[in-house]
Design an enzyme around this catalytic site. Sequence first.
Site, PDB file in Angstrom:
ATOM      1  N   HIS A 175      48.098  48.279  39.013  1.00  0.00           N
ATOM      2  CA  HIS A 175      48.056  47.751  40.377  1.00  0.00           C
ATOM      3  C   HIS A 175      46.660  47.194  40.702  1.00  0.00           C
ATOM      4  O   HIS A 175      46.296  47.099  41.878  1.00  0.00           O
ATOM      5  CB  HIS A 175      48.442  48.820  41.404  1.00  0.00           C
ATOM      6  N   SER A 235      27.079  26.161  37.620  1.00  0.00           N
ATOM      7  CA  SER A 235      27.270  25.627  38.963  1.00  0.00           C
ATOM      8  C   SER A 235      26.177  24.610  39.249  1.00  0.00           C
ATOM      9  O   SER A 235      25.015  24.825  38.901  1.00  0.00           O
ATOM     10  CB  SER A 235      27.214  26.762  39.998  1.00  0.00           C
TER      11      SER A 235
END
Length: 475
Positions: free
Chosen positions: A152, A282
């Site tokens: 989960h 970036s």
Amino acid sequence: MPNDVYENPLISRYASRTMATLWGAQKKFSTWRRLWVALAEAEAELGLPITDAQIKELRAKVDDIDHDAAAAYEKKLRHDVMAHVHTYGDACPGAKGIIHLGATSNFVVDNADLIIVRESLELIASRLATVIDALGDFAEKYRDLPTLGFTHLQPAQPTTVGKRATLWCYDLALDLAEVEHRIASLKARSTKGTTGTQASFLELFEGDQAKCRELEKRVAAKMGFDASYAVTGQTYPRKIDAQVLDCLSGVAASAHKATTDLRILAMRKEIEEPFEQHQIGSSAMPYKRNPMRSERIGGIARFVMSLAQNGAATHATQWMERTLDDSANRRLSLPQAFLGVDAILVIYENVARGLVVYPEVVGKNLREELPFMITENVLMEAVKAGGDRQDLHEKIRQHSQEAGAVVKGQGGANDLLERLRGDADFAAVDLNEIADPSQLVGRAPQQVDEFLAEVVTPIRQRYADRQPPAEELRV
């Protein structure tokens, strides 16, 4: 190609030249010509008036295609197959009259597609084997490095880095089995005729049923197939395309799942994909090490998975013996699905062979969650030492709540083990032994060994002499 015209990025940026060539015009139309040669050979063998000289002439021009002339014919005739019949006839004037004898357009279109699909699946199979090999090496190297498990997307019982890699690897092994099944299941359409009834060939052989059947077998064999589809309409069953696209979608889904895991692990600073010396993460943030390879795999994978719908929809709308709306769709969906999966696997191998693991961070992240995970073991050992199970459970619950408040409310370290060490009721428990991560991963290391021996090694052996062409990651 001019810079002012759109280029398909699957060709210009991502897929290999090998796969792009398989779906290129030269491959397609030279395969058509090989089929016309196979048809002429088989018809001559069964007694039709076709000479050795005509067949020799056809063979000599199989790869010598005037694509400009074919384009001019297609503009005039508005029919791609007849354009190439005329172009081939111009190059082979002595054989012009027997080219395409008794055949429908889909004799060359569909049979050529089946040949190209088969070769493309074989390339995909070999690429899958190389990624499986790379992930196998990675799993073996980190077979016993404990790491936090997740269910989960929440902390769960520890596993090992190598065991987690076997999950990625096994998905691909299942995909490979499906690809191999699709290859083994492919058949030829061969000489089924205009609506699948072989009426034209029955006419050529003056009603001789046996020769019609023998022609179909011989042409299929010359194509490299040991059988043809039992019945067809004008095309081979479009169910086959749906099955192939589903198979390719499965490969894409496996790669997407694994590289999503890697992106999460990169966020946790545990594992990173390769990052080159001059690579920029970036344009604005110089420190960034974005997982662009994994992101690219995910993006292409979603595209490939979407193409699977085309196969089912096209199959569903092939009215009666055939409609032509399959043609434009298949020109897009089939090659682009193969190009997409080819690109995914080229990138995936690059990622798998260059994965970087940070064991200290892996260990640190595990240790932060470990105290909560061993509480049941602590409880059992304290009960064995003579404690009351219910009282001990309540004490552990209270200590856990207080430690959790420090972690969540104050941003502090998980001090549950220190709290338990300071509690006399747990003095008889060897907390160091219980908290040893290597004792909490079950059979994970042995499962890696067994997986490598039983699943990966046979694949390595099968594909030892079927290595795909080496490809440089282009972007």
